[in-house]
Design a protein around this motif. Structure first.
Motif, mmCIF file in Angstrom:
data_model
loop_
_atom_site.group_PDB
_atom_site.id
_atom_site.type_symbol
_atom_site.label_atom_id
_atom_site.label_comp_id
_atom_site.label_asym_id
_atom_site.label_seq_id
_atom_site.Cartn_x
_atom_site.Cartn_y
_atom_site.Cartn_z
ATOM 1 N N SER A 34 8.928 30.437 39.925
ATOM 2 C CA SER A 34 10.369 30.174 39.874
ATOM 3 C C SER A 34 10.843 30.016 38.435
ATOM 4 N N THR A 35 10.016 29.365 37.603
ATOM 5 C CA THR A 35 10.376 29.200 36.192
ATOM 6 C C THR A 35 10.487 30.556 35.500
ATOM 7 N N LYS A 36 9.556 31.472 35.792
ATOM 8 C CA LYS A 36 9.603 32.805 35.181
ATOM 9 C C LYS A 36 10.818 33.594 35.654
ATOM 10 N N ALA A 37 11.290 33.312 36.865
ATOM 11 C CA ALA A 37 12.452 34.028 37.408
ATOM 12 C C ALA A 37 13.769 33.339 37.068
ATOM 13 N N ALA A 38 13.716 32.268 36.277
ATOM 14 C CA ALA A 38 14.913 31.471 36.022
ATOM 15 C C ALA A 38 16.033 32.285 35.386
ATOM 16 N N GLY A 39 15.675 33.243 34.520
ATOM 17 C CA GLY A 39 16.711 34.046 33.871
ATOM 18 C C GLY A 39 17.533 34.832 34.869
ATOM 19 N N VAL A 40 16.872 35.430 35.860
ATOM 20 C CA VAL A 40 17.598 36.185 36.876
ATOM 21 C C VAL A 40 18.396 35.250 37.765
ATOM 22 N N VAL A 41 17.867 34.037 38.013
ATOM 23 C CA VAL A 41 18.583 33.054 38.823
ATOM 24 C C VAL A 41 19.903 32.680 38.154
ATOM 25 N N VAL A 42 19.872 32.492 36.824
ATOM 26 C CA VAL A 42 21.107 32.192 36.091
ATOM 27 C C VAL A 42 22.102 33.335 36.241
ATOM 28 N N ASP A 43 21.621 34.563 36.128
ATOM 29 C CA ASP A 43 22.496 35.722 36.313
ATOM 30 C C ASP A 43 23.086 35.741 37.716
ATOM 31 N N ASP A 44 22.270 35.431 38.722
ATOM 32 C CA ASP A 44 22.732 35.397 40.112
ATOM 33 C C ASP A 44 23.834 34.361 40.278
ATOM 34 N N ALA A 45 23.637 33.177 39.686
ATOM 35 C CA ALA A 45 24.649 32.123 39.787
ATOM 36 C C ALA A 45 25.933 32.503 39.054
ATOM 37 N N ALA A 46 25.812 33.281 37.989
ATOM 38 C CA ALA A 46 27.004 33.709 37.253
ATOM 39 C C ALA A 46 27.755 34.815 37.980
ATOM 40 N N VAL A 47 27.001 35.699 38.665
ATOM 41 C CA VAL A 47 27.633 36.821 39.350
ATOM 42 C C VAL A 47 28.419 36.370 40.570
ATOM 43 N N THR A 48 27.864 35.454 41.355
ATOM 44 C CA THR A 48 28.408 35.143 42.680
ATOM 45 C C THR A 48 29.824 34.557 42.683
ATOM 46 N N PRO A 49 30.196 33.615 41.788
ATOM 47 C CA PRO A 49 31.542 33.040 41.895
ATOM 48 C C PRO A 49 32.678 34.043 41.804
ATOM 49 N N ARG A 50 32.449 35.188 41.172
ATOM 50 C CA ARG A 50 33.545 36.154 41.049
ATOM 51 C C ARG A 50 33.956 36.719 42.401
ATOM 52 N N TYR A 51 33.085 36.623 43.400
ATOM 53 C CA TYR A 51 33.407 37.176 44.715
ATOM 54 C C TYR A 51 34.450 36.346 45.462
ATOM 55 N N VAL A 52 34.643 35.075 45.067
ATOM 56 C CA VAL A 52 35.653 34.257 45.733
ATOM 57 C C VAL A 52 36.862 34.001 44.839
ATOM 58 N N THR A 53 36.855 34.578 43.638
ATOM 59 C CA THR A 53 37.989 34.421 42.740
ATOM 60 C C THR A 53 39.228 35.082 43.333
ATOM 61 N N GLY A 54 40.330 34.309 43.444
ATOM 62 C CA GLY A 54 41.584 34.847 43.959
ATOM 63 C C GLY A 54 41.721 34.791 45.464
ATOM 64 N N LEU A 55 40.695 34.331 46.173
ATOM 65 C CA LEU A 55 40.781 34.226 47.627
ATOM 66 C C LEU A 55 41.305 32.851 48.023
ATOM 67 N N SER A 56 41.652 32.687 49.289
ATOM 68 C CA SER A 56 42.179 31.420 49.786
ATOM 69 C C SER A 56 41.158 30.302 49.583
ATOM 70 N N PRO A 57 41.563 29.149 49.016
ATOM 71 C CA PRO A 57 40.614 28.048 48.790
ATOM 72 C C PRO A 57 39.921 27.596 50.069
ATOM 73 N N SER A 58 40.623 27.672 51.213
ATOM 74 C CA SER A 58 40.024 27.227 52.468
ATOM 75 C C SER A 58 38.884 28.131 52.924
ATOM 76 N N ARG A 59 38.806 29.340 52.367
ATOM 77 C CA ARG A 59 37.768 30.292 52.762
ATOM 78 C C ARG A 59 36.631 30.375 51.746
ATOM 79 N N GLU A 60 36.728 29.628 50.643
ATOM 80 C CA GLU A 60 35.717 29.756 49.595
ATOM 81 C C GLU A 60 34.328 29.347 50.088
ATOM 82 N N LEU A 61 34.203 28.124 50.623
ATOM 83 C CA LEU A 61 32.894 27.670 51.077
ATOM 84 C C LEU A 61 32.360 28.474 52.267
#
Length: 314
Positions: A34-61
């Motif tokens: 998991s430590t060796k994969a941490a760099g990709v994990v950071v990228d994954d966490a950075a990529v995902t929030p953009r998918y809910v940007t601009g959508l209804s707050p009630s639907r984010e979670l």
């Protein structure tokens, strides 16, 4: 008879100790992988929030929950069995498959750049914006597709680190890594996208300092979400480009991996104590440039084919 019972209990205790040691070994190996994969994990966490940007707050979670469920399926039902089969029967195929995934990430990142600089996305995405349910479905599907590539890279890094282990141990370690990474990534993403709601709650508290903190969170989160969207696109390009660079080198090609490595070392050596950081930055930038070029070519070809199909349909 008692001696037989004692011997049986000794055997049971021995088996229990072996099982406990195996569990400890799996946990330690999973932590290292998991430590060796941490760099990709950071990228994954950075990529995902953009998918809910601009959508209804009630639907984010709920949307993040659907993406997380898709990520679990990706890792445990698709990638884990495929990784074990490839590791056992066709290890030579792992690198080409990862490179296909890297090319897809480059394509996604290049499309986002084209949209940001005045280009147009696929027609079906534009049409879906008028229907919230269709938009949500398309958003989740796109996020799960991207997660499949990033999850594949995470699991591949973990697999490479435990390739010498027995197949059942590999399976256990990959399962632990998959579950832990998914919980970590989507837990952080859920916290990020709901931070403005937390800020609103704090802004209503009687304590003056807490109210100031809450108002700061409310005002700052749009900037944070915009920055994360940019980081997410950059992450797609540098991770995708990095996969291609590493893959070509694994397949025996010296270019572009070795020139990029020499450049990173040369620039890093000139910066003294910042050598490590600067070398990483040069490598990431070079990978991102390669990602833009490859992704741009793929995007142009895909869009041209789409136009040709549209004209032939009419």
């Amino acid at each position: 008879m008692p001696s037989g019972l004692i011997a049986l209990l000794d055997d049971v205790a021995g088996i229990a100790k072996m099982a406990a040691a195996s569990i400890d070994d799996v946990g330690a190996a999973a932590g290292k992988a998991s430590t060796k994969a941490a760099g990709v994990v950071v990228d994954d966490a950075a990529v995902t929030p953009r998918y809910v940007t601009g959508l209804s707050p009630s639907r984010e979670l709920p949307i993040i929950g659907k993406i997380a469920l898709g990520s679990f399926r990706n890792k445990l039902l698709l990638i884990l069995p495929a990784a074990l089969l490839l590791s056992a029967f066709a290890p030579w195929a792992i690198t080409p498959i990862l490179m296909c995934g890297g090319a897809y990430l480059c394509f996604e990142g290049a499309e986002k750049l084209m949209e940001a600089f005045g280009g147009h996305g696929p027609d079906e995405e534009v049409a879906a914006e008028d229907d919230p349910a269709s938009l949500e479905k398309a958003t989740v599907a796109g996020a799960v597709r991207t997660d499949l590539i990033l999850s594949g890279e995470i699991m591949a890094i973990a697999l490479a680190d435990v390739a010498a282990q027995p197949i059942l141990t590999q399976a256990a370690i990959l399962a632990v890594v998959g579950v832990a990474m998914t919980v970590a990534v989507y837990g952080v993403v859920g916290l990020i996208v709901k931070m403005d709601d937390i800020g609103l709650h704090l802004a209503e508290r009687p304590n003056g300092g807490v109210r100031v903190l809450g108002r700061g969170l409310v005002k700052g989160m749009p900037v944070v979400m915009s920055a994360l969207s940019i980081i997410g696109t950059a992450a797609m390009l540098w991770v995708g480009g990095g996969i291609l660079v590493h893959g070509t080198h694994t397949l025996g090609l010296h270019w572009p991996a070795e020139p990029l490595e020499h450049l990173a070392h040369a620039v890093g050596a000139a910066t003294g104590p910042l050598h490590g950081v600067i070398s990483w930055a040069v490598t990431a930038l070079g990978s991102a440039i390669i990602g833009v070029i490859v992704g741009g070519v793929i995007a142009v070809v895909v869009h041209q084919l789409g136009r040709l199909r549209s004209r032939s349909a009419h």
